[in-house]
Design a protein around this motif. Structure first.
Motif, PDB file in Angstrom:
ATOM      1  N   ILE A  57      14.098  18.616  67.754  1.00 23.61           N
ATOM      2  CA  ILE A  57      12.882  17.806  67.618  1.00 23.61           C
ATOM      3  C   ILE A  57      13.122  16.682  66.618  1.00 23.61           C
ATOM      4  N   LEU A  58      13.707  17.016  65.478  1.00 20.63           N
ATOM      5  CA  LEU A  58      13.946  16.006  64.439  1.00 20.63           C
ATOM      6  C   LEU A  58      14.983  14.977  64.893  1.00 20.63           C
ATOM      7  N   ARG A  59      15.951  15.419  65.661  1.00 16.44           N
ATOM      8  CA  ARG A  59      16.945  14.494  66.211  1.00 16.44           C
ATOM      9  C   ARG A  59      16.276  13.531  67.193  1.00 16.44           C
ATOM     10  N   ALA A  60      15.388  14.044  68.036  1.00 16.59           N
ATOM     11  CA  ALA A  60      14.673  13.207  69.006  1.00 16.59           C
ATOM     12  C   ALA A  60      13.756  12.204  68.298  1.00 16.59           C
ATOM     13  N   GLU A  61      13.257  12.552  67.129  1.00 14.15           N
ATOM     14  CA  GLU A  61      12.417  11.644  66.339  1.00 14.15           C
ATOM     15  C   GLU A  61      13.243  10.624  65.572  1.00 14.15           C
ATOM     16  N   GLY A  62      14.574  10.805  65.578  1.00 14.01           N
ATOM     17  CA  GLY A  62      15.440   9.894  64.845  1.00 14.01           C
ATOM     18  C   GLY A  62      15.515  10.190  63.361  1.00 14.01           C
ATOM     19  N   ARG A  63      15.049  11.359  62.940  1.00 14.23           N
ATOM     20  CA  ARG A  63      15.057  11.699  61.512  1.00 14.23           C
ATOM     21  C   ARG A  63      16.378  12.308  61.062  1.00 14.23           C
TER      22      ARG A  63
END
Length: 139
Positions: A57-63
């Protein structure tokens, strides 16, 4: 905060929220590694798949970005971004990059591109996680 096993919210979403809060507060700073799967499993009493889904999820958000065999790292903030001043009449759109564009621009999975078009010129693409588009004031 901890994971609430009785919550209506799935554990992986709760864990993503905890990690997001740590990133937003600066507890996990840009360039710093995200705690390992093993550490997160032990700290929060969750399964490996829960950790993987939260990181996804965090990877998909670019975080965060994940480097094969090295772990996941917090991505830089907008404070470190390049500012691009737009010409009057510019049109801006966004889209997800192709695999070749991801390599070309060095963007992680889930990070879109800004596409800036100006009549009579070739469209320019910018990674949305490292660029701030600035509109000049008319005054």
């Amino acid at each position: 905060m901890t994971i609430d096993p009785d919550s209506y919210e799935p554990a992986y979403i709760q864990l993503a929220g905890l990690l997001r809060a740590a990133i937003d507060s600066g507890e996990l700073a840009p360039g710093q590694p995200v705690p390992s799967e093993k550490t997160l499993i032990q700290q929060h009493g969750v399964a490996r798949e829960t950790v993987r889904r939260a990181i996804s999820i965090l990877r998909a958000e670019g975080r965060v970005q994940t480097l094969a065999g090295r772990g996941s790292y917090v991505r830089g903030s907008a404070d470190e971004a390049e500012v691009v001043t737009l010409a009057p009449g510019s049109r801006i759109s966004s889209r997800m990059p192709s695999p070749a564009e991801r390599r070309q621009y060095g963007v992680a999975e889930g990070v879109p591109l800004f596409v800036v078009e100006l009549e009579g010129q070739e469209a320019q693409a910018y990674p949305a996680d490292r660029v701030i588009l600035e509109v000049p004031s008319l005054t």
